[in-house]
Scaffold this motif. Sequence first.
Motif, short mmCIF file in Angstrom:
data_model
loop_
_atom_site.label_atom_id
_atom_site.label_comp_id
_atom_site.label_asym_id
_atom_site.label_seq_id
_atom_site.Cartn_x
_atom_site.Cartn_y
_atom_site.Cartn_z
N TYR A 1 -6.92 -3.20 -7.93
CA TYR A 1 -5.83 -2.52 -6.92
C TYR A 1 -5.04 -2.72 -7.04
O TYR A 1 -4.15 -1.65 -5.80
CB TYR A 1 -6.79 -0.79 -6.73
N SER B 1 -0.42 -2.59 -7.79
CA SER B 1 0.13 -1.35 -8.06
C SER B 1 0.42 -0.75 -6.95
O SER B 1 -0.97 -0.88 -6.31
CB SER B 1 -0.22 0.08 -9.31
N ALA B 2 2.18 -1.25 -6.81
CA ALA B 2 2.01 0.35 -4.98
C ALA B 2 0.90 1.32 -4.74
O ALA B 2 0.34 1.83 -4.14
CB ALA B 2 3.50 0.06 -5.10
N GLN B 3 1.00 2.64 -5.58
CA GLN B 3 0.34 3.19 -5.86
C GLN B 3 -1.18 2.95 -6.01
O GLN B 3 -1.28 3.55 -4.41
CB GLN B 3 0.47 3.99 -7.56
N TRP B 4 -1.53 2.38 -6.39
CA TRP B 4 -2.84 2.02 -6.53
C TRP B 4 -3.52 1.55 -4.98
O TRP B 4 -4.18 1.79 -4.87
CB TRP B 4 -3.73 1.40 -7.78
N LYS B 5 -2.60 0.26 -4.67
CA LYS B 5 -2.68 0.02 -3.40
C LYS B 5 -2.61 1.28 -2.27
O LYS B 5 -3.63 1.39 -1.29
CB LYS B 5 -1.80 -0.97 -2.89
N ARG B 6 -2.25 2.49 -2.21
CA ARG B 6 -1.41 3.51 -1.71
C ARG B 6 -3.37 3.75 -1.73
O ARG B 6 -3.93 4.72 -0.55
CB ARG B 6 -0.54 3.59 -1.53
N LEU B 7 -3.49 4.37 -2.57
CA LEU B 7 -3.84 5.75 -3.37
C LEU B 7 -5.76 5.05 -3.39
O LEU B 7 -6.29 5.61 -2.64
CB LEU B 7 -3.70 6.44 -4.04
#
Length: 155
Positions: A12, A15-21
């Motif tokens: 995770y 990915s910026a999205q996975w890292k954030r969410l």
Amino acid sequence: MAQPTVYLASPYGFSAQWKRLLLPEFITALQDLGLEVWEPFARNGQVDVAQPGWAHQVAQRDLQDVRDADALFAIVNGTPPDEGVMVELGAAIALGKPTFLFRDDFRRCTDSEDYPLNLMLFAGLPAEGWQDFVYTSLEQIADPEKALARWAEPG
């Protein structure tokens, strides 16, 4: 007494999205059990990827963290799961570390009727009761009847 450490093996951080969410939810769920979470993307974020040899440096640091952590929690979604996570999980199994698997991916990725993934990923789990080491939702991480919560209990 020091908090038990758990290495969080996951894809995770790519990915910026996975890292954030996604990552924060897992980190919080593990911390709520009183664990110190070693998340490799955060721990190795200081590596300069513009420098020659950066990949080897990251791999060595991650492997050392797997060696030094008390346990490993692996997110094994995908068909097949992330290669790096599989190497980290294999290393933890070979080192005799407690391993815990998370998979909320409904797709089967196996030739076994018993296990949802390649049977080697279960080599570090007991033959009986292995299901207690496998998590299919974030909420299960806190379940006192499951293996991780029992392992994390002080005393």
